[in-house]
Design a protein around this motif. Structure first.
Motif, PDB file in Angstrom:
ATOM      1  N   GLN A   1     -10.912  44.293 -13.933  1.00 14.38           N
ATOM      2  CA  GLN A   1     -10.339  45.737 -13.798  1.00 14.38           C
ATOM      3  C   GLN A   1     -11.687  46.475 -13.394  1.00 14.38           C
ATOM      4  N   GLY A   2     -11.198  47.520 -12.604  1.00 13.65           N
ATOM      5  CA  GLY A   2     -12.477  48.219 -12.298  1.00 13.65           C
ATOM      6  C   GLY A   2     -13.172  48.989 -13.512  1.00 13.65           C
ATOM      7  N   VAL A   3     -12.395  49.392 -14.618  1.00  8.38           N
ATOM      8  CA  VAL A   3     -12.816  49.855 -15.660  1.00  8.38           C
ATOM      9  C   VAL A   3     -14.102  48.882 -16.343  1.00  8.38           C
ATOM     10  N   GLU A   4     -13.792  47.461 -16.182  1.00 11.29           N
ATOM     11  CA  GLU A   4     -14.710  46.484 -16.773  1.00 11.29           C
ATOM     12  C   GLU A   4     -15.916  46.582 -15.995  1.00 11.29           C
ATOM     13  N   ILE A   5     -15.937  46.662 -14.850  1.00 12.02           N
ATOM     14  CA  ILE A   5     -17.020  46.796 -14.024  1.00 12.02           C
ATOM     15  C   ILE A   5     -17.806  48.086 -14.317  1.00 12.02           C
ATOM     16  N   GLU A   6     -17.149  49.048 -14.673  1.00 12.92           N
ATOM     17  CA  GLU A   6     -17.833  50.492 -14.924  1.00 12.92           C
ATOM     18  C   GLU A   6     -18.723  50.322 -16.309  1.00 12.92           C
ATOM     19  N   GLU A   7     -17.782  49.630 -17.181  1.00 11.81           N
ATOM     20  CA  GLU A   7     -18.508  49.284 -18.391  1.00 11.81           C
ATOM     21  C   GLU A   7     -19.876  48.496 -18.335  1.00 11.81           C
ATOM     22  N   LEU A   8     -19.862  47.530 -17.463  1.00 11.67           N
ATOM     23  CA  LEU A   8     -20.898  46.851 -17.383  1.00 11.67           C
ATOM     24  C   LEU A   8     -22.172  47.747 -16.813  1.00 11.67           C
ATOM     25  N   LYS A   9     -21.803  48.367 -15.763  1.00  9.24           N
ATOM     26  CA  LYS A   9     -22.737  49.414 -15.144  1.00  9.24           C
ATOM     27  C   LYS A   9     -23.493  50.218 -16.367  1.00  9.24           C
ATOM     28  N   LYS A  10     -22.444  50.865 -17.059  1.00  6.95           N
ATOM     29  CA  LYS A  10     -22.812  51.738 -18.520  1.00  6.95           C
ATOM     30  C   LYS A  10     -23.624  50.874 -19.389  1.00  6.95           C
ATOM     31  N   ARG A  11     -23.372  49.835 -19.649  1.00  4.35           N
ATOM     32  CA  ARG A  11     -24.309  49.086 -20.651  1.00  4.35           C
ATOM     33  C   ARG A  11     -25.693  49.021 -19.900  1.00  4.35           C
ATOM     34  N   LEU A  12     -25.699  48.407 -18.806  1.00  6.56           N
ATOM     35  CA  LEU A  12     -26.973  48.012 -18.376  1.00  6.56           C
ATOM     36  C   LEU A  12     -27.764  49.249 -18.083  1.00  6.56           C
ATOM     37  N   LYS A  13     -27.116  50.392 -17.824  1.00 10.25           N
ATOM     38  CA  LYS A  13     -27.593  51.879 -17.718  1.00 10.25           C
ATOM     39  C   LYS A  13     -28.241  52.410 -19.144  1.00 10.25           C
ATOM     40  N   GLN A  14     -27.386  52.044 -20.140  1.00 11.74           N
ATOM     41  CA  GLN A  14     -27.798  52.293 -21.544  1.00 11.74           C
ATOM     42  C   GLN A  14     -29.205  51.609 -21.992  1.00 11.74           C
ATOM     43  N   ARG A  15     -29.199  50.304 -21.536  1.00 10.66           N
ATOM     44  CA  ARG A  15     -30.397  49.653 -21.666  1.00 10.66           C
ATOM     45  C   ARG A  15     -31.624  50.017 -20.963  1.00 10.66           C
TER      46      ARG A  15
ATOM     47  N   THR B   1      -3.038  40.190 -36.563  1.00 10.25           N
ATOM     48  CA  THR B   1      -3.148  39.617 -35.461  1.00 10.25           C
ATOM     49  C   THR B   1      -1.794  39.142 -34.807  1.00 10.25           C
ATOM     50  N   ILE B   2      -1.582  39.718 -33.764  1.00  9.97           N
ATOM     51  CA  ILE B   2      -0.422  39.302 -33.176  1.00  9.97           C
ATOM     52  C   ILE B   2      -0.405  38.146 -32.066  1.00  9.97           C
ATOM     53  N   GLU B   3      -1.485  38.116 -31.346  1.00  9.56           N
ATOM     54  CA  GLU B   3      -1.904  37.225 -30.182  1.00  9.56           C
ATOM     55  C   GLU B   3      -3.379  37.378 -30.153  1.00  9.56           C
ATOM     56  N   VAL B   4      -3.986  36.093 -29.902  1.00 10.49           N
ATOM     57  CA  VAL B   4      -5.336  35.986 -29.775  1.00 10.49           C
ATOM     58  C   VAL B   4      -5.416  35.542 -28.049  1.00 10.49           C
ATOM     59  N   GLY B   5      -5.916  36.556 -27.301  1.00  5.74           N
ATOM     60  CA  GLY B   5      -6.112  36.258 -25.901  1.00  5.74           C
ATOM     61  C   GLY B   5      -7.475  35.799 -25.452  1.00  5.74           C
ATOM     62  N   ASN B   6      -7.774  35.748 -24.035  1.00  4.11           N
ATOM     63  CA  ASN B   6      -8.739  35.138 -23.575  1.00  4.11           C
ATOM     64  C   ASN B   6      -9.851  36.249 -23.452  1.00  4.11           C
ATOM     65  N   TYR B   7     -11.090  35.825 -23.358  1.00  9.28           N
ATOM     66  CA  TYR B   7     -12.178  36.722 -23.089  1.00  9.28           C
ATOM     67  C   TYR B   7     -12.036  37.150 -21.630  1.00  9.28           C
ATOM     68  N   SER B   8     -12.470  38.414 -21.415  1.00 11.66           N
ATOM     69  CA  SER B   8     -12.720  39.025 -20.127  1.00 11.66           C
ATOM     70  C   SER B   8     -13.724  38.306 -19.462  1.00 11.66           C
ATOM     71  N   LYS B   9     -13.424  38.134 -18.161  1.00 16.64           N
ATOM     72  CA  LYS B   9     -14.313  37.598 -17.371  1.00 16.64           C
ATOM     73  C   LYS B   9     -15.810  38.225 -17.194  1.00 16.64           C
ATOM     74  N   THR B  10     -15.870  39.354 -17.589  1.00 10.57           N
ATOM     75  CA  THR B  10     -17.092  40.288 -17.681  1.00 10.57           C
ATOM     76  C   THR B  10     -17.957  40.128 -18.991  1.00 10.57           C
ATOM     77  N   SER B  11     -17.228  39.494 -19.909  1.00 15.71           N
ATOM     78  CA  SER B  11     -17.814  39.383 -21.263  1.00 15.71           C
ATOM     79  C   SER B  11     -19.303  38.640 -21.180  1.00 15.71           C
ATOM     80  N   VAL B  12     -19.368  37.653 -20.495  1.00 10.39           N
ATOM     81  CA  VAL B  12     -20.699  37.035 -20.331  1.00 10.39           C
ATOM     82  C   VAL B  12     -21.801  37.761 -19.728  1.00 10.39           C
ATOM     83  N   VAL B  13     -21.470  38.747 -18.870  1.00 11.30           N
ATOM     84  CA  VAL B  13     -22.364  39.731 -18.479  1.00 11.30           C
ATOM     85  C   VAL B  13     -22.918  40.645 -19.398  1.00 11.30           C
ATOM     86  N   MET B  14     -22.078  41.107 -20.160  1.00  5.25           N
ATOM     87  CA  MET B  14     -22.162  41.727 -21.619  1.00  5.25           C
ATOM     88  C   MET B  14     -23.383  40.998 -22.505  1.00  5.25           C
ATOM     89  N   TYR B  15     -22.802  39.836 -22.725  1.00  2.00           N
ATOM     90  CA  TYR B  15     -23.650  38.867 -23.590  1.00  2.00           C
ATOM     91  C   TYR B  15     -25.114  38.699 -22.986  1.00  2.00           C
TER      92      TYR B  15
END
Length: 169
Positions: free
Chosen positions: A30-44, A113-127
């Motif tokens: 999602q676009g919001v995920e990409i914006e979150e990646l940008k935000k996190r790298l900017k914070q760093r 916990t109702i359901e455990v979903g998958n990780y976001s494809k962007t999660s590795v970038v955050m890691y």
């Protein structure tokens, strides 16, 4: 010019996803995920250089991620797996977070916990960002978590540093 979205579909990034197990990830980004990646790298960057720094372009951000993967691929994969284990154990122990003594939530308000979903494809970038901070800039880790509004950021930073030292010492 390569965008973050294009990077997430690149061979170098998909290679890491493949090693971690494609079935563990949602493939939609999602676009919001990409914006979150940008935000996190900017914070760093802000924490390292101050708010008057020149903000990285998308292309410079992609270059940062590629360089990290080229230099630390195996460590990033190892860190991601260990962090998943840590997160799974923590969420089981504290599904609603931690509360000071006397301020705990009632039994009827505890999450289920109702359901455990998958990780976001962007999660590795955050890691990757966290891995870089843990490896090269531990002095900003608590402030980085605080900027992301993680509760008890100083305590969480200490726990993550202990985990990092367990993995890489």
């Amino acid at each position: 010019m390569e965008t973050i979205k294009e990077f997430l579909d690149s061979d170098i990034y998909l290679g890491i996803i493949k090693e971690l197990g494609v079935e563990n990830f949602n493939q939609d980004v999602q676009g919001v995920e990409i914006e979150e990646l940008k935000k996190r790298l900017k914070q760093r960057q802000f924490l390292l250089e101050g708010f008057k720094c020149k903000v990285l372009s998308d292309q410079e951000m992609v270059q940062f991620y590629k360089q990290m993967i080229e230099e630390y691929r195996k460590d990033i994969i190892l860190w991601t797996k260990k962090f998943w284990q840590y997160s799974d154990a923590t969420i089981d122990a504290y599904p609603d977070g931690e509360f000071p003594e006397g301020e705990e939530i009632s039994e009827e308000d505890v999450s289920a916990t109702i359901e455990v979903g998958n990780y976001s494809k962007t999660s590795v970038v955050m890691y990757i960002i966290e891995f870089d901070i843990l490896k090269n800039h531990q002095e900003i880790l608590a402030d980085y978590y605080k900027s992301l509004r993680i509760p008890r950021s100083a305590q969480y930073a200490k726990e993550v540093m202990v985990l990092y030292k367990e993995v890489f010492s």
